[in-house]
Design an enzyme around this catalytic site. Structure first.
Site, PDB file in Angstrom:
ATOM      1  N   ASP A 174       0.807  -1.220   0.000  1.00 39.88           N
ATOM      2  CA  ASP A 174       0.000   0.000   0.000  1.00 39.88           C
ATOM      3  C   ASP A 174       0.842   1.273   0.000  1.00 39.88           C
ATOM      4  O   ASP A 174       0.425   2.308   0.529  1.00 39.88           O
ATOM      5  CB  ASP A 174      -0.965   0.020   1.203  1.00 39.88           C
ATOM      6  CG  ASP A 174      -1.905  -1.156   1.205  1.00 39.88           C
ATOM      7  OD1 ASP A 174      -2.247  -1.640   0.104  1.00 39.88           O
ATOM      8  OD2 ASP A 174      -2.309  -1.606   2.300  1.00 39.88           O
ATOM      9  N   HIS A 205      -4.745  -1.667  -5.783  1.00 36.35           N
ATOM     10  CA  HIS A 205      -3.920  -0.572  -6.283  1.00 36.35           C
ATOM     11  C   HIS A 205      -4.823   0.577  -6.732  1.00 36.35           C
ATOM     12  O   HIS A 205      -5.587   0.427  -7.682  1.00 36.35           O
ATOM     13  CB  HIS A 205      -3.037  -1.061  -7.439  1.00 36.35           C
ATOM     14  CG  HIS A 205      -2.067  -2.136  -7.022  1.00 36.35           C
ATOM     15  ND1 HIS A 205      -1.319  -2.865  -7.896  1.00 36.35           N
ATOM     16  CD2 HIS A 205      -1.714  -2.588  -5.787  1.00 36.35           C
ATOM     17  CE1 HIS A 205      -0.552  -3.718  -7.232  1.00 36.35           C
ATOM     18  NE2 HIS A 205      -0.785  -3.579  -5.950  1.00 36.35           N
ATOM     19  N   GLN A 239       1.975  -6.104  -3.111  1.00 32.78           N
ATOM     20  CA  GLN A 239       2.456  -6.233  -1.725  1.00 32.78           C
ATOM     21  C   GLN A 239       3.760  -5.435  -1.556  1.00 32.78           C
ATOM     22  O   GLN A 239       3.921  -4.431  -2.240  1.00 32.78           O
ATOM     23  CB  GLN A 239       2.647  -7.699  -1.338  1.00 32.78           C
ATOM     24  CG  GLN A 239       1.335  -8.480  -1.179  1.00 32.78           C
ATOM     25  CD  GLN A 239       0.688  -8.910  -2.471  1.00 32.78           C
ATOM     26  OE1 GLN A 239       1.300  -9.526  -3.302  1.00 32.78           O
ATOM     27  NE2 GLN A 239      -0.585  -8.592  -2.652  1.00 32.78           N
TER      28      GLN A 239
HETATM   29  P1  GDP Z   1      -0.738   0.282  -3.532  1.00 28.58           P
HETATM   30  O1  GDP Z   1      -1.343  -0.977  -3.054  1.00 28.58           O
HETATM   31  O2  GDP Z   1       0.729   0.349  -3.272  1.00 28.58           O
HETATM   32  O3  GDP Z   1      -1.076   0.603  -4.965  1.00 28.58           O
HETATM   33  O4  GDP Z   1      -1.391   1.448  -2.659  1.00 28.58           O
HETATM   34  P2  GDP Z   1      -2.959   1.600  -2.268  1.00 28.58           P
HETATM   35  O5  GDP Z   1      -3.684   2.112  -3.451  1.00 28.58           O
HETATM   36  O6  GDP Z   1      -3.466   0.367  -1.632  1.00 28.58           O
HETATM   37  O7  GDP Z   1      -2.857   2.665  -1.094  1.00 28.58           O
HETATM   38  C1  GDP Z   1      -2.341   3.931  -1.302  1.00 28.58           C
HETATM   39  C2  GDP Z   1      -3.430   4.949  -0.922  1.00 28.58           C
HETATM   40  O8  GDP Z   1      -2.831   6.224  -0.814  1.00 28.58           O
HETATM   41  C3  GDP Z   1      -4.525   5.091  -1.963  1.00 28.58           C
HETATM   42  O9  GDP Z   1      -5.717   5.429  -1.306  1.00 28.58           O
HETATM   43  C4  GDP Z   1      -4.041   6.243  -2.824  1.00 28.58           C
HETATM   44  O10 GDP Z   1      -5.096   6.922  -3.468  1.00 28.58           O
HETATM   45  C5  GDP Z   1      -3.389   7.118  -1.790  1.00 28.58           C
HETATM   46  N1  GDP Z   1      -2.237   7.906  -2.257  1.00 28.58           N
HETATM   47  C6  GDP Z   1      -1.250   7.549  -3.136  1.00 28.58           C
HETATM   48  N2  GDP Z   1      -0.324   8.528  -3.206  1.00 28.58           N
HETATM   49  C7  GDP Z   1      -0.733   9.503  -2.356  1.00 28.58           C
HETATM   50  C8  GDP Z   1      -0.178  10.760  -1.958  1.00 28.58           C
HETATM   51  O11 GDP Z   1       0.893  11.170  -2.381  1.00 28.58           O
HETATM   52  N3  GDP Z   1      -0.878  11.478  -1.033  1.00 28.58           N
HETATM   53  C9  GDP Z   1      -2.057  11.057  -0.493  1.00 28.58           C
HETATM   54  N4  GDP Z   1      -2.659  11.815   0.388  1.00 28.58           N
HETATM   55  N5  GDP Z   1      -2.601   9.886  -0.858  1.00 28.58           N
HETATM   56  C10 GDP Z   1      -1.942   9.114  -1.756  1.00 28.58           C
HETATM   57  P1  IMO Z   2      -0.898  -4.192  -2.208  1.00 28.31           P
HETATM   58  O1  IMO Z   2      -0.451  -4.766  -3.544  1.00 28.31           O
HETATM   59  C1  IMO Z   2      -0.960  -4.532   2.137  1.00 28.31           C
HETATM   60  C2  IMO Z   2      -1.093  -8.602   3.801  1.00 28.31           C
HETATM   61  C3  IMO Z   2      -2.341  -9.033   4.520  1.00 28.31           C
HETATM   62  C4  IMO Z   2      -1.738  -9.991   5.521  1.00 28.31           C
HETATM   63  C5  IMO Z   2      -0.630 -10.669   4.737  1.00 28.31           C
HETATM   64  C6  IMO Z   2      -1.022 -12.021   4.147  1.00 28.31           C
HETATM   65  O2  IMO Z   2      -2.196  -3.473  -2.283  1.00 28.31           O
HETATM   66  O3  IMO Z   2       0.194  -3.405  -1.602  1.00 28.31           O
HETATM   67  P2  IMO Z   2      -2.574 -12.715   2.088  1.00 28.31           P
HETATM   68  O4  IMO Z   2      -4.041 -12.508   1.846  1.00 28.31           O
HETATM   69  O5  IMO Z   2      -1.697 -12.166   1.021  1.00 28.31           O
HETATM   70  O6  IMO Z   2      -2.241 -14.158   2.386  1.00 28.31           O
HETATM   71  O7  IMO Z   2      -2.273 -11.924   3.460  1.00 28.31           O
HETATM   72  O8  IMO Z   2      -0.298  -9.775   3.696  1.00 28.31           O
HETATM   73  N1  IMO Z   2      -1.303  -8.095   2.411  1.00 28.31           N
HETATM   74  C7  IMO Z   2      -1.211  -6.806   2.058  1.00 28.31           C
HETATM   75  N2  IMO Z   2      -1.021  -5.698   2.806  1.00 28.31           N
HETATM   76  N3  IMO Z   2      -1.050  -4.443   0.788  1.00 28.31           N
HETATM   77  C8  IMO Z   2      -1.222  -5.537   0.009  1.00 28.31           C
HETATM   78  O9  IMO Z   2      -1.197  -5.502  -1.321  1.00 28.31           O
HETATM   79  C9  IMO Z   2      -1.345  -6.788   0.654  1.00 28.31           C
HETATM   80  N4  IMO Z   2      -1.534  -8.052   0.214  1.00 28.31           N
HETATM   81  C10 IMO Z   2      -1.491  -8.844   1.297  1.00 28.31           C
HETATM   82  O10 IMO Z   2      -2.987  -7.948   5.132  1.00 28.31           O
HETATM   83  O11 IMO Z   2      -1.134  -9.272   6.572  1.00 28.31           O
HETATM   84 MG    MG Z   3      -2.894  -1.642  -1.827  1.00 29.50          MG
END
Ligand code: GDP
Ligand code: IMO
Ligand code: MG
Length: 456
Positions: free
Chosen positions: A33, A61, A244
């Site tokens: 994330d 994502h 991840q």
């Molecule tokens: P990923 O799994 O690595 O693609 O990340 P996620 O999408 O799960 O989580 C990142 C969160 O942060 C999302 O809600 C994005 O919209 C938000 N986000 C990404 N970059 C920024 C930033 O620079 N500032 C803020 N405030 N939010 C961001």
């Molecule tokens: P993105 O791509 C954050 C975490 C779960 C749990 C552990 C194992 O969005 O960054 P799983 O279901 O994979 O067997 O769970 O990994 N986890 C993540 N945490 N971002 C992710 O993906 C995750 N994918 C799995 O919360 O702790």
């Molecule tokens: Mg994510």
């Protein structure tokens, strides 16, 4: 000798040497994330192919384009640019129903998914008994709860490694699919009943549902290793999209509180079928602070009001499960570790804006273990309990950064914060994200040049 039918065998090695396309791996440098989705989207303006290499629909994502939000789980970020080719590699575990649902909602949103999205014939398939096994084991008394996403990811990778999994190519082979489901259901039902007292799954119903899904998936299926190597030989540029993060990697993460795949940069090679020599650059994505969702060690975690405040300001709730994310300060020993394991040459720092209100920002600069300073990351989860993080307070900037377009516009303290990260990790900061939207991004000139990017 040429085989009949005008077939010309390819010598990719020779062709690649002549004109190989640029490549970059996008890898999460923390616990997931980090904002990988947003960064992949920004990069795809200048790359022609995006290939996902690990994980499944446990990933979420987020991409925001002029206020419109997309949450991608299995489909790579390139899908939001119709001129881009998107590939789901062999390292991914594919839930056919989740894939079709995602494709359906992309189509409904007017996104092109036909002729530009391909699924590896060697990707593993997630079936309902994988979820049944995961739920049973996560909830079983006396077992260590990982806090998984309950998507069947772990049990599906277990079957892969045990050489009893079903691959996408097998999903399309109807007689094989029937036999596989019948046999696997019999076995899994017995195990799940004996261990967890789970209700049995109906193999016949499952077969019908998945045989129908297979036909809808068939047009997407390719030998994607061939597709990607051909693309490289033709001089096309490729982004390898990680899911991840480093600390969730099956080998290098906070085991057993990890996911079940190789989320680090090495996974880009085994998870897509391109050779290691085809990787030019590894880009690590890190938040300006730190989060994790699920159980397991987190040395710089903030508990109480401070942690809650960061969660609210950063909107730290899982994109997939909606679970609140645990929050903490930036952990430099972990970032250095991520740099070492992945070979990160460029860092992208996201969510800088979330720290805009602070006048002082603590950063974990080292670990104190048994009275000695160390940078070593423990192999055992219990090893983290001994860590006493050493913090250094960096000056905050207490100014909004959300709409700043160049690094020079950033307040001095923010620039110093970024330089400190560079000095402490040995990687350069190539991009800074100051908001969730595609446009809220600062690109550093040297990064733009090295990666051959188009500027904003
Ligand atoms: P990923 O799994 O690595 O693609 O990340 P996620 O999408 O799960 O989580 C990142 C969160 O942060 C999302 O809600 C994005 O919209 C938000 N986000 C990404 N970059 C920024 C930033 O620079 N500032 C803020 N405030 N939010 C961001
Ligand atoms: P993105 O791509 C954050 C975490 C779960 C749990 C552990 C194992 O969005 O960054 P799983 O279901 O994979 O067997 O769970 O990994 N986890 C993540 N945490 N971002 C992710 O993906 C995750 N994918 C799995 O919360 O702790
Ligand atoms: Mg994510």
């Amino acid at each position: 000798m040429r085989p009949p039918g005008g077939f010309e065998p390819h010598n990719f090695q020779a062709e690649r040497e002549l004109k190989r396309g640029r490549t970059a791996v996008i890898v999460g440098a923390q616990w997931g994330d980090e904002g990988k989705g947003k960064i992949v989207d920004v990069l795809t303006r200048s790359f022609q192919v995006v290939a996902r290499y690990a994980g499944g629909h446990n990933a979420g994502h987020t991409v925001i384009i002029h206020g419109k939000k997309f949450i991608l789980q299995l489909v790579p970020g390139g899908i939001l640019r119709p001129e881009c080719t998107s590939v789901i590699g062999n390292g991914v575990v594919l839930d056919p129903l989740a894939f079709l649902k995602e494709v359906g909602s992309l189509r409904d949103a007017g996104v092109k998914v036909d002729g530009n999205l391909f699924v590896s014939n060697r990707a593993q398939v997630i079936l309902p008994y994988h979820r049944m096994m995961e739920l049973g084991s996560e909830n079983a008394p006396g077992r260590v709860k990982i806090g998984t996403t309950s998507r069947g990811i772990g049990p599906s990778y277990e079957d892969k490694i045990a050489r009893r999994g079903l691959r996408v190519a097998d999903l399309l082979d109807t007689p094989l699919l029937r036999t596989h489901i019948e046999n696997a259901c019999r076995e899994k039902n017995m195990i799940a009943h004996a261990l967890f007292n789970s209700d049995p799954l109906d193999a016949d119903k499952m077969f019908k549902e998945y045989a129908e899904a297979a036909e809808k998936i068939r047009p997407f299926v390719r030998d994607t290793a061939l597709l990607l190597n051909r693309a490289l030989a033709e001089g096309k540029s490729i982004v390898f999209e990680g899911a991840q993060g480093t600390m969730l990697d099956i080998d290098h993460g906070t085991y057993p509180f990890v996911t079940s795949s190789s989320s680090t940069s090495g996974g880009a090679v085994t998870g897509t079928g391109v050779p290691p020599t085809a990787i030019d650059t590894v880009i690590g994505i890190t938040k300006a602070y730190c989060t994790r969702v699920g159980g397991g060690p987190f040395p710089s975690e903030l508990l109480g009001v401070e942690g809650e405040d960061l969660r609210k300001r950063g909107n730290e709730f899982g994109a997939v499960t909606g679970r609140p994310r645990r929050t903490g300060w930036l952990d430099l020993p972990l970032l250095r570790y991520a740099g070492m394991i992945n070979g990160i040459s460029w860092l992208v720092v996201t969510k800088l804006d979330v720290l805009d209100h602070l006048t002082e920002i603590p950063v974990c600069v080292g670990y104190n273990v048994d009275g000695k300073q160390t940078d070593e990351v423990p192999a055992q989860a219990c090893g983290y309990e001994k860590i006493d993080p050493i913090y250094r307070n960096m000056p905050g900037w207490a100014t909004p950064t959300q709409n700043m377009k160049t690094i020079d516009q950033l307040p001095k303290a923010a620039r110093e914060y970024l330089s400190f990260i560079e000095k402490e990790t040995g990687a350069r900061v190539g991009m800074i994200s100051t908001g969730p939207d595609r446009e809220q991004t600062i690109l550093v000139d040297d990064f733009v040049q090295e990666l051959g990017l188009e500027k904003n």
